[in-house]
Write a protein that holds these residues in place. Structure first.
Motif, PDB file in Angstrom:
ATOM      1  N   ARG A   1      -9.839   6.363  -1.198  1.00  0.00           N
ATOM      2  CA  ARG A   1     -10.046   7.550  -0.366  1.00  0.00           C
ATOM      3  C   ARG A   1     -10.317   8.778  -1.231  1.00  0.00           C
ATOM      4  NH1 ARG A   1      -8.726   6.383   4.911  1.00  0.00           N
ATOM      5  NH2 ARG A   1      -7.236   4.683   5.224  1.00  0.00           N
TER       6      ARG A   1
ATOM      7  N   ASP B   1      -1.702   4.474   3.868  1.00  0.00           N
ATOM      8  CA  ASP B   1      -2.896   3.721   3.541  1.00  0.00           C
ATOM      9  C   ASP B   1      -2.710   2.287   3.980  1.00  0.00           C
ATOM     10  OD1 ASP B   1      -4.684   5.607   2.208  1.00  0.00           O
ATOM     11  OD2 ASP B   1      -3.066   5.781   0.738  1.00  0.00           O
ATOM     12  N   LYS B   2      -3.783   1.716   4.478  1.00  0.00           N
ATOM     13  CA  LYS B   2      -3.699   0.413   5.123  1.00  0.00           C
ATOM     14  C   LYS B   2      -3.539  -0.722   4.138  1.00  0.00           C
ATOM     15  CE  LYS B   2      -5.921  -2.036   8.924  1.00  0.00           C
ATOM     16  NZ  LYS B   2      -7.031  -1.990   9.888  1.00  0.00           N
ATOM     17  N   LYS B   3      -4.182  -0.631   2.960  1.00  0.00           N
ATOM     18  CA  LYS B   3      -4.167  -1.705   1.989  1.00  0.00           C
ATOM     19  C   LYS B   3      -3.925  -1.149   0.592  1.00  0.00           C
ATOM     20  CE  LYS B   3      -7.201  -4.689   4.694  1.00  0.00           C
ATOM     21  NZ  LYS B   3      -8.411  -5.533   4.695  1.00  0.00           N
TER      22      LYS B   3
ATOM     23  N   ASP C   1      -5.986   1.790  -1.367  1.00  0.00           N
ATOM     24  CA  ASP C   1      -6.707   2.673  -0.449  1.00  0.00           C
ATOM     25  C   ASP C   1      -6.618   4.143  -0.854  1.00  0.00           C
ATOM     26  OD1 ASP C   1      -7.612   0.590   1.060  1.00  0.00           O
ATOM     27  OD2 ASP C   1      -6.558   1.164   2.911  1.00  0.00           O
TER      28      ASP C   1
ATOM     29  N   ALA D   1       0.842  -1.186   0.000  1.00  0.00           N
ATOM     30  CA  ALA D   1       0.000   0.000   0.000  1.00  0.00           C
ATOM     31  C   ALA D   1       0.880   1.239   0.000  1.00  0.00           C
ATOM     32  CB  ALA D   1      -0.902  -0.001   1.231  1.00  0.00           C
TER      33      ALA D   1
ATOM     34  N   ARG E   1     -13.526  -1.164  -0.641  1.00  0.00           N
ATOM     35  CA  ARG E   1     -12.521  -2.217  -0.786  1.00  0.00           C
ATOM     36  C   ARG E   1     -13.176  -3.504  -1.279  1.00  0.00           C
ATOM     37  NH1 ARG E   1      -9.819  -1.549   5.103  1.00  0.00           N
ATOM     38  NH2 ARG E   1      -8.215   0.037   4.658  1.00  0.00           N
TER      39      ARG E   1
ATOM     40  N   LEU F   1     -14.910   3.058   3.238  1.00  0.00           N
ATOM     41  CA  LEU F   1     -13.659   2.501   2.721  1.00  0.00           C
ATOM     42  C   LEU F   1     -13.712   0.973   2.711  1.00  0.00           C
ATOM     43  CD1 LEU F   1     -10.784   2.853   1.683  1.00  0.00           C
ATOM     44  CD2 LEU F   1     -10.014   2.977   4.088  1.00  0.00           C
ATOM     45  N   ARG F   2     -14.220   0.395   3.770  1.00  0.00           N
ATOM     46  CA  ARG F   2     -14.337  -1.078   3.789  1.00  0.00           C
ATOM     47  C   ARG F   2     -15.278  -1.563   2.690  1.00  0.00           C
ATOM     48  NH1 ARG F   2     -14.916  -0.411   9.593  1.00  0.00           N
ATOM     49  NH2 ARG F   2     -12.928  -0.896  10.635  1.00  0.00           N
TER      50      ARG F   2
END
Length: 614
Positions: free
Chosen positions: A52, A43-45, A48, A39, A398, A394-395
């Motif tokens: 975002r 950003d976590k993944k 992202d 990532a 994703r 966001l989830r």
């Protein structure tokens, strides 16, 4: 008056494919370093940053809409039947699915049989495409995540000609993780072909209460380790096919005598018992990479002593599911129209409290207008932050990205027949069903029946409400299947509560045949069904009982010399049972739950793993 931030009425021109792709360009892009995907910083993944960016361009009203998954009536997104238009206007305030996504910008829609969404595979695919088209026509429009409850067995929303499999408890009786994975892979491929990308299955509840009125045969069984293995396998199958699986109902709905559709169940398990029993399948689902988890409208004092349902419990959803189990996927509520979540709070408070607890998707509120405006108001008044909404969106995005929705939201409606209900899929369902049929009793080796000694059969019994996988009452399906196998079988439906006159008619008919097959459905002591079976046995004719839902029926049928369990009354399971009766295949299923004595529930009549063969 509905509040929206776009002012759109759904009449905007459909964006070109180039425009749609430009809006989502780079969504699935990754940064590759040393052959591994990473990532971007902060950003976590992977992806992202692009997601975002999509979120940052949304209005607050659009963000609120993304959180909701809503029902809608009709077989078409733009031209439903008048009765469905009327139902939509009454319950939602819009006429069509297209108007629903235009007004509320919902992130998801759920299909139901009773909402007339699922007539046939091509129609379903065209409805899905129509919904996507309507959503993408909106400013900053995003694809809709379309979901349904396709558990198989007793709960199916998409019927024939789609492939229908045995339900969870039957799969539990088959004890094959390979079969569970095959079910998920085939069912997932067919759902995806129809534009359905999220399935609210498998049921991860460990059913340890025979009186459970809402889970029962929807569970794989009572052994948490066995349930966990089958849950994980089915999840792998669905998600390999590109459909989001959903483990439900967290933190575990298997030990209740109250239906959360109509009441507020309380689970009295200790924290230690929860860890050993209820939590095991959910841990397995998380380890298997489950895309979504559905909450339960149950009170679980050992996990949260506030009296709130788990759906509204931050200690349960954020503290345990996300914190202790390490789950960072989408959390979806069970239907917000169910009584279990409406007992303590009003419909305007439930969605707000669910989001505060850690939920991402708000499923099917009784009034979308009330729920949508309540969330909007909570943000404007500071009870919820916009950042909290962004976290859930966001989830959700994703998940949409992982499912390929952002790149290709449409399906080939004309080619759906190449995937749905094709012979290899139907054959797989038949073979799996044969491995689940369970022989509980066979005194004197009555089964299998022979066409030479028992050519004339009477098939009597219950006529429960038919799930989508049936072509009629069990008696008719069984009689037709046995006739195809060379018997002369006559059907006589006697219902789930036969009167004395009905019982007498069945007894008279039994005297003119060589053997009787009786389909039982949730038999209780002193009931008309129990009387029917006893009177049929009293004729002296051989009687074969087939418990077409709960295997517990045998506990109140002590006079029966031969009994099979199918765990559901869909065609695929009943046809398999007929082949077992006729000796075309041997019974291979094993009880996934114990059957207790009717007169002393503390004593086990048939343990987990019991099952006869021949």
């Amino acid at each position: 008056m509905h509040q929206t931030g776009t002012g759109s009425t759904g009449n905007a021109a459909r964006p070109s494919r180039r425009t749609v792709l430009a809006a989502t360009a780079g969504v699935t892009a990754t940064v590759t370093v040393g052959g591994a995907a990473h990532a971007a910083p902060g950003d976590k993944k992977p992806g992202d940053k692009q997601l975002r960016a999509l979120i940052s361009g949304m209005t607050l009203e659009e963000k609120v809409g993304q959180l909701f998954v809503m029902r809608v009536y009709g077989h078409s997104a733009t031209a439903p039947d008048q009765a469905d238009i009327d139902a939509n206007l009454k319950e939602i305030g819009v006429a069509t699915a297209a108007e629903l996504v235009a007004r509320y910008r919902v992130g998801g829609i759920i299909y139901f049989t009773w909402a007339h969404n699922t007539r046939d595979p091509r129609q379903i695919a065209e409805l899905s495409n129509g919904i996507q088209r309507a959503s993408l026509q909106q400013p900053r429009g995003l694809p809709v995540l379309i979901a349904t409850d396709q558990e198989h067995g007793a709960v199916c929303r998409v019927g024939k000609p789609a492939t229908l499999f045995p339900g969870a408890m039957a799969i539990g009786a088959g004890r094959s993780r390979t079969d569970a994975r095959t079910l998920g892979r085939i069912s997932g491929a067919e759902l995806r072909a129809m534009g359905i990308r999220q399935d609210y299955s498998p049921d991860a509840d460990v059913n340890v209460n025979p009186a459970n009125p809402v889970i029962g045969v929807r569970s794989f069984g009572a052994d948490p380790q066995a349930v966990a293995g089958l849950v994980a396998a089915e999840v792998q199958g669905y998600q390999a096919a590109g459909v989001a699986a959903t483990a439900k109902h967290f933190p575990g709905h298997g030990d209740t005598a109250v239906d959360s559709h109509f009441g507020f169940p309380v689970i009295t398990h200790s924290r230690e018992l929860w860890e050993k029993l209820d939590a095991v399948p959910f841990r397995a689902a998380v380890k298997a990479g489950i895309d979504s988890v559905m909450t339960a409208h149950i009170q679980f004092p050992a996990l949260d002593d506030s009296g709130d349902p788990a759906t509204l419990s931050r200690p349960v959803l954020t503290g345990i599911l996300r914190g202790e189990l390490g789950y960072d996927g989408v959390v979806v509520t069970d239907s917000l129209g169910m009584q279990g979540v409406r007992t303590k709070y009003g419909d305007d408070r439930v969605p707000v409290l669910a989001l505060k607890a850690g939920v991402d998707q708000l499923l099917n509120p009784p009034s979308l207008d009330v729920a949508w405006n309540a969330v909007l108001r909570a943000v404007k008044e500071g009870e919820l932050t916009e950042a909290r909404l962004d976290e859930s969106i966001l989830r959700i995005l994703r998940l949409k990205s992982r499912l390929g929705l952002l790149e290709q939201p449409y399906v080939d409606a004309a080619g759906v027949h190449r995937t749905v209900g094709i012979p290899p899929h139907l054959d797989a369902a038949d073979r799996i069903a044969e491995r689940t049929t369970t022989l509980l009793v066979n005194e004197g080796r009555l089964l299998p029946l022979s066409r030479r000694t028992h050519p004339r059969l009477l098939v009597v019994g219950a006529d429960p409400a038919s799930p989508s996988g049936t072509t009629g009452p069990p008696t008719g399906v069984l009689a037709a299947a046995l006739t195809e196998l060379g018997f002369t079988a006559t059907a006589l439906t006697t219902g789930t509560a036969p009167s004395e006159a009905t019982v007498a008619k069945a007894v008279t008919a039994a005297r003119n045949v060589d053997a009787v097959v009786v389909a039982t459905y949730n038999v209780t002591a002193g009931s008309g069904q129990q009387t029917l079976v006893e009177r049929l046995v009293g004729t002296g004719r051989p009687v074969v009982a087939i418990a077409v839902r709960n295997p517990y029926d045998i506990a109140v049928l002590p006079s029966v010399k031969s009994c099979l369990a199918t765990y559901s009354w869909t065609d695929v399971e009943l046809r398999a049972a007929a082949r077992v009766v006729a000796g075309r295949v041997g019974p291979r299923g094993r009880l996934p739950v114990p059957v207790q004595r009717a007169d002393d529930p503390a004593q086990v009549l048939y343990p987990i793993g019991h099952g006869l063969t021949y």
